[in-house]
Design a protein around this motif. Structure first.
Motif, PDB file in Angstrom:
ATOM      1  N   VAL A   1       0.534  -1.298  -0.034  1.00 55.20           N
ATOM      2  CA  VAL A   1      -0.047   0.083  -0.060  1.00 55.20           C
ATOM      3  C   VAL A   1       0.727   1.264   0.155  1.00 55.20           C
ATOM      4  CG1 VAL A   1      -1.504   1.530   1.197  1.00 55.20           C
ATOM      5  CG2 VAL A   1      -1.992  -1.013   1.006  1.00 55.20           C
ATOM      6  N   TYR A   2       1.673   1.287   0.848  1.00 55.65           N
ATOM      7  CA  TYR A   2       2.770   2.479   0.659  1.00 55.65           C
ATOM      8  C   TYR A   2       4.069   2.061   0.718  1.00 55.65           C
ATOM      9  CZ  TYR A   2       4.499   6.926   2.952  1.00 55.65           C
ATOM     10  OH  TYR A   2       5.263   7.949   2.968  1.00 55.65           O
ATOM     11  N   PRO A   3       4.693   1.963  -0.497  1.00 55.20           N
ATOM     12  CA  PRO A   3       6.176   1.230  -0.698  1.00 55.20           C
ATOM     13  C   PRO A   3       6.807   2.353  -0.769  1.00 55.20           C
ATOM     14  CG  PRO A   3       4.858   1.758  -2.803  1.00 55.20           C
ATOM     15  CD  PRO A   3       3.880   2.124  -1.522  1.00 55.20           C
ATOM     16  N   SER A   4       7.263   2.811   0.492  1.00 54.98           N
ATOM     17  CA  SER A   4       8.146   3.974   0.709  1.00 54.98           C
ATOM     18  C   SER A   4       8.564   3.628   2.455  1.00 54.98           C
ATOM     19  CB  SER A   4       7.469   5.464   0.459  1.00 54.98           C
ATOM     20  OG  SER A   4       8.394   6.457   0.876  1.00 54.98           O
ATOM     21  N   ASN A   5      10.032   4.179   2.340  1.00 54.36           N
ATOM     22  CA  ASN A   5      10.546   4.293   3.663  1.00 54.36           C
ATOM     23  C   ASN A   5      10.753   5.659   4.200  1.00 54.36           C
ATOM     24  OD1 ASN A   5      12.855   5.294   2.507  1.00 54.36           O
ATOM     25  ND2 ASN A   5      14.034   3.551   2.668  1.00 54.36           N
ATOM     26  N   VAL A   6       9.752   6.800   3.835  1.00 53.74           N
ATOM     27  CA  VAL A   6       9.917   8.232   3.905  1.00 53.74           C
ATOM     28  C   VAL A   6       8.504   8.312   4.897  1.00 53.74           C
ATOM     29  CG1 VAL A   6       9.844  10.544   3.328  1.00 53.74           C
ATOM     30  CG2 VAL A   6      11.530   8.820   2.114  1.00 53.74           C
ATOM     31  N   PHE A   7       8.600   8.699   6.020  1.00 51.56           N
ATOM     32  CA  PHE A   7       7.652   8.775   6.810  1.00 51.56           C
ATOM     33  C   PHE A   7       7.465  10.222   7.449  1.00 51.56           C
ATOM     34  CE2 PHE A   7       8.921   4.515   7.240  1.00 51.56           C
ATOM     35  CZ  PHE A   7       7.732   3.925   6.803  1.00 51.56           C
ATOM     36  N   ALA A   8       6.285  10.742   7.460  1.00 50.08           N
ATOM     37  CA  ALA A   8       6.179  12.119   8.426  1.00 50.08           C
ATOM     38  C   ALA A   8       6.713  12.059   9.686  1.00 50.08           C
ATOM     39  CB  ALA A   8       4.633  12.515   8.502  1.00 50.08           C
ATOM     40  N   ASN A   9       6.728  11.032  10.357  1.00 53.50           N
ATOM     41  CA  ASN A   9       7.153  10.705  11.777  1.00 53.50           C
ATOM     42  C   ASN A   9       7.581   9.088  11.858  1.00 53.50           C
ATOM     43  OD1 ASN A   9       7.922  10.233  14.375  1.00 53.50           O
ATOM     44  ND2 ASN A   9       6.052  11.508  15.177  1.00 53.50           N
ATOM     45  N   VAL A  10       8.741   8.971  11.878  1.00 52.99           N
ATOM     46  CA  VAL A  10       9.095   7.429  11.819  1.00 52.99           C
ATOM     47  C   VAL A  10       8.551   6.692  12.888  1.00 52.99           C
ATOM     48  CG1 VAL A  10      11.181   7.819  13.003  1.00 52.99           C
ATOM     49  CG2 VAL A  10      10.954   5.794  11.383  1.00 52.99           C
ATOM     50  N   ASP A  11       8.268   7.190  14.166  1.00 53.31           N
ATOM     51  CA  ASP A  11       7.777   6.650  15.179  1.00 53.31           C
ATOM     52  C   ASP A  11       6.255   6.284  15.183  1.00 53.31           C
ATOM     53  OD1 ASP A  11       9.977   6.396  16.511  1.00 53.31           O
ATOM     54  OD2 ASP A  11       9.617   7.936  17.905  1.00 53.31           O
ATOM     55  N   SER A  12       5.631   7.076  14.028  1.00 58.48           N
ATOM     56  CA  SER A  12       4.195   6.494  13.942  1.00 58.48           C
ATOM     57  C   SER A  12       3.972   6.420  12.365  1.00 58.48           C
ATOM     58  CB  SER A  12       3.130   7.961  14.191  1.00 58.48           C
ATOM     59  OG  SER A  12       3.796   9.112  13.917  1.00 58.48           O
ATOM     60  N   GLY A  13       4.911   5.943  12.036  1.00 62.09           N
ATOM     61  CA  GLY A  13       4.850   5.645  10.406  1.00 62.09           C
ATOM     62  C   GLY A  13       3.674   5.066  10.052  1.00 62.09           C
ATOM     63  N   ALA A  14       3.032   4.080  10.758  1.00 59.75           N
ATOM     64  CA  ALA A  14       1.783   3.534  10.270  1.00 59.75           C
ATOM     65  C   ALA A  14       0.651   4.342   9.689  1.00 59.75           C
ATOM     66  CB  ALA A  14       1.233   2.545  11.446  1.00 59.75           C
ATOM     67  N   LEU A  15       0.766   5.625  10.311  1.00 59.77           N
ATOM     68  CA  LEU A  15      -0.471   6.431  10.031  1.00 59.77           C
ATOM     69  C   LEU A  15      -0.143   6.894   8.609  1.00 59.77           C
ATOM     70  CD1 LEU A  15      -0.459   8.887  12.990  1.00 59.77           C
ATOM     71  CD2 LEU A  15      -1.890   6.855  12.377  1.00 59.77           C
ATOM     72  N   ASP A  16       0.860   7.112   8.006  1.00 58.10           N
ATOM     73  CA  ASP A  16       1.228   7.234   6.675  1.00 58.10           C
ATOM     74  C   ASP A  16       0.589   5.868   5.568  1.00 58.10           C
ATOM     75  OD1 ASP A  16       2.674   9.704   6.452  1.00 58.10           O
ATOM     76  OD2 ASP A  16       4.085   8.348   7.657  1.00 58.10           O
ATOM     77  N   VAL A  17       0.690   4.678   6.354  1.00 59.70           N
ATOM     78  CA  VAL A  17       0.032   3.649   5.398  1.00 59.70           C
ATOM     79  C   VAL A  17      -1.361   3.582   5.593  1.00 59.70           C
ATOM     80  CG1 VAL A  17      -0.204   1.090   5.540  1.00 59.70           C
ATOM     81  CG2 VAL A  17       1.933   1.982   6.034  1.00 59.70           C
ATOM     82  N   MET A  18      -1.927   4.001   6.705  1.00 54.74           N
ATOM     83  CA  MET A  18      -3.456   3.942   6.947  1.00 54.74           C
ATOM     84  C   MET A  18      -4.120   5.296   6.041  1.00 54.74           C
ATOM     85  SD  MET A  18      -3.849   1.622   8.806  1.00 54.74           S
ATOM     86  CE  MET A  18      -2.225   0.674   9.454  1.00 54.74           C
ATOM     87  N   THR A  19      -3.285   6.453   5.795  1.00 51.55           N
ATOM     88  CA  THR A  19      -3.870   7.529   5.419  1.00 51.55           C
ATOM     89  C   THR A  19      -3.924   7.155   3.682  1.00 51.55           C
ATOM     90  OG1 THR A  19      -2.858   9.009   6.798  1.00 51.55           O
ATOM     91  CG2 THR A  19      -3.396   9.884   4.670  1.00 51.55           C
ATOM     92  N   THR A  20      -2.927   6.462   3.262  1.00 51.35           N
ATOM     93  CA  THR A  20      -2.866   5.887   1.783  1.00 51.35           C
ATOM     94  C   THR A  20      -3.904   4.754   1.653  1.00 51.35           C
ATOM     95  OG1 THR A  20      -0.710   6.346   1.752  1.00 51.35           O
ATOM     96  CG2 THR A  20      -1.310   5.054   0.113  1.00 51.35           C
ATOM     97  N   ALA A  21      -4.100   3.933   2.516  1.00 52.28           N
ATOM     98  CA  ALA A  21      -5.083   2.639   2.515  1.00 52.28           C
ATOM     99  C   ALA A  21      -6.298   3.383   2.346  1.00 52.28           C
ATOM    100  CB  ALA A  21      -4.725   1.637   3.372  1.00 52.28           C
TER     101      ALA A  21
END
Length: 448
Positions: free
Chosen positions: A257-277
């Motif tokens: 879903v989120y093929p990247s290792n760049v996050f707004a905040n690495v500690d809460s990186g899952a939120l970038d995945v959820m936003t995309t999905a």
């Protein structure tokens, strides 16, 4: 004299947990959504190969879980790795095994409070993360003091919420993936070339060991389990395999879903995945389900470490008036629970990556000790060496030991230094308890 009074006076824990409750305990302890706890950190560490790292960790954990299952049959009492190492190698080694186990058990409730603060602060920025953490500590402490049955009941609700979220996440992930055009289905296994080679995968796998701590937590409830020689080993293996499969599937879908290792905040990186999905809806749902899961994990992890402290206090290795007492009304180790809560307040000053590595350090040392305990107890002491016993009692635990040592050496330098200092402190404490080994190390009371 009433039953409650008898139980209190004899210092016994109540046998109230069956196989479903034990499996539930392990699943909630590991938290099906714990895959997202260090998701951003491990994604960057492995160069986008979190599922591959989980496969490596699961392979190691299956061998080690099997060793825990076998030792829980030999010694169905509270104490886990502490008991197994003590009975196999003697009281001093048992103490050091228990001391290393304390490192991850003391810190696992803390990591749950830390991520609860992180994610709720992301949802409500006006409230500091530490406020959410302190409130969570108060709730968990109350539930654990009033009794393990309340914990088992809360687990059912928490797992149900996470199960619903997982179904929704899987569906929305498929929708997102199929609607995004060409997708490389093998990308989560070959990575994005930012961290090539096998070394980063093992480094990530070492961190992910904390995800599997629930299976050995089940063994700490042996004195509260019905028919522990049957139910505890079964629960250990079932919880380990089920959780591993969930971790691999969820991390695989997340990286598609989120093929990247760049996050707004690495500690809460899952939120970038959820936003995309799934956009805002999935972010809110995930936060609610994840925080519920983290709260459940905090409840079960605090319950387990309190029982480790109780086992060590009961036999005088830790101060008995504090750690070796049960609450007269609730029959729970209330003082030990309060000590764990006090330690958990450190969540306000430690970072997620360091805490995750420290937990894995303690776990891997304890896992190594348990694998060796199987060899010593069954192959050495009982001399069960013929036919398949040779494989079961030597080869398989030896493989588990080798894999845990490999992962242990893959941890960060900081984690290794702090962990070794922790072991050194434990050894000094042991010297004090035994007056430089002029007195015997107190041993666990094995009476039911």
């Amino acid at each position: 004299m009433t039953t409650t009074e008898t139980a209190t006076d004899s210092g016994h824990l109540r046998r109230v947990l069956g196989l479903p409750a034990l499996v539930m305990f392990g699943l909630v302890y590991m938290v099906p959504l714990t895959v997202f706890t260090t998701y951003g950190i491990v994604t960057q560490e492995t160069g986008g190969r979190v599922p591959l790292a989980y496969l490596v960790t699961l392979a190691a954990m299956v061998f080690t879980a099997r060793s825990y299952a076998r030792m829980s049959v030999a010694y169905p009492v509270a104490g886990s790795a502490y008991t197994y190492a003590q009975k196999s190698f003697g009281a001093p080694i048992g103490f050091l095994g228990g001391w290393s186990l304390l490192l991850d058990y003391l810190f696992l409730p803390m990591i749950n409070y830390l991520v609860i603060g992180i994610y709720l602060h992301e949802a409500i920025p006006a409230v500091p993360a530490w406020v959410f953490a302190v409130v969570a500590i108060a709730i968990v402490t109350f539930l654990n003091i009033i009794g393990i049955v309340s914990v088992a009941r809360a687990n059912i609700v928490i797992v149900a919420v996470q199960a619903i979220f997982i179904v929704v996440f899987v569906v929305l992930s498929f929708v997102s993936i199929t609607g995004s055009g060409s997708v490389d289905l093998l990308a989560p296994f070959h990575g994005d070339n930012t961290a090539p080679g096998a070394v980063p995968v093992f480094a990530g796998a070492a961190i992910l060991c904390l995800s599997f701590l629930g299976f050995d937590a089940v063994s700490t409830l042996s004195e509260e389990a019905k028919d522990p020689k049957r139910t505890v080993p079964q629960a250990i293996m079932i919880a380990t395999v089920l959780s591993g499969l969930i971790f691999i599937v969820l991390s695989y879908l997340a990286q598609l879903v989120y093929p990247s290792n760049v996050f707004a905040n690495v500690d809460s990186g899952a939120l970038d995945v959820m936003t995309t999905a799934g956009g805002k809806f999935l972010v809110v749902f995930f936060t609610a389900a994840y925080v519920a899961g983290a709260l459940g994990s905090a409840i079960t992890s605090q319950a387990s470490v309190a029982r480790i402290l109780y086992a060590m206090g009961r036999d005088g290795i830790l101060p008995r008036p504090i750690f070796g007492q049960l609450h007269r009304r609730f029959l729970t180790p209330a003082y030990a629970i309060l000590v764990v809560s006090a330690v958990s307040l450190l969540a306000a000053v430690i970072d997620l990556a360091t805490l995750a590595s420290l937990i894995s350090f303690g776990a891997l040392v304890a896992f190594s000790a348990v694998n060796l305990s199987v060899i010593k107890h069954y192959f050495g002491d009982l001399k069960e060496r013929g036919g398949m016993a040779f494989v079961n009692n030597l080869i398989l635990p030896l493989i588990g030991f080798a894999l845990t040592i490999w992962l242990w050496t893959s941890l960060s330098g900081t984690a290794l230094i702090i962990g070794l200092v922790w072991l050194a402190v434990g050894f000094v404490w042991l010297l004090g308890v035994t007056r430089f080994f002029t007195r015997p190390t107190p041993t666990l009371d094995m009476k039911e």
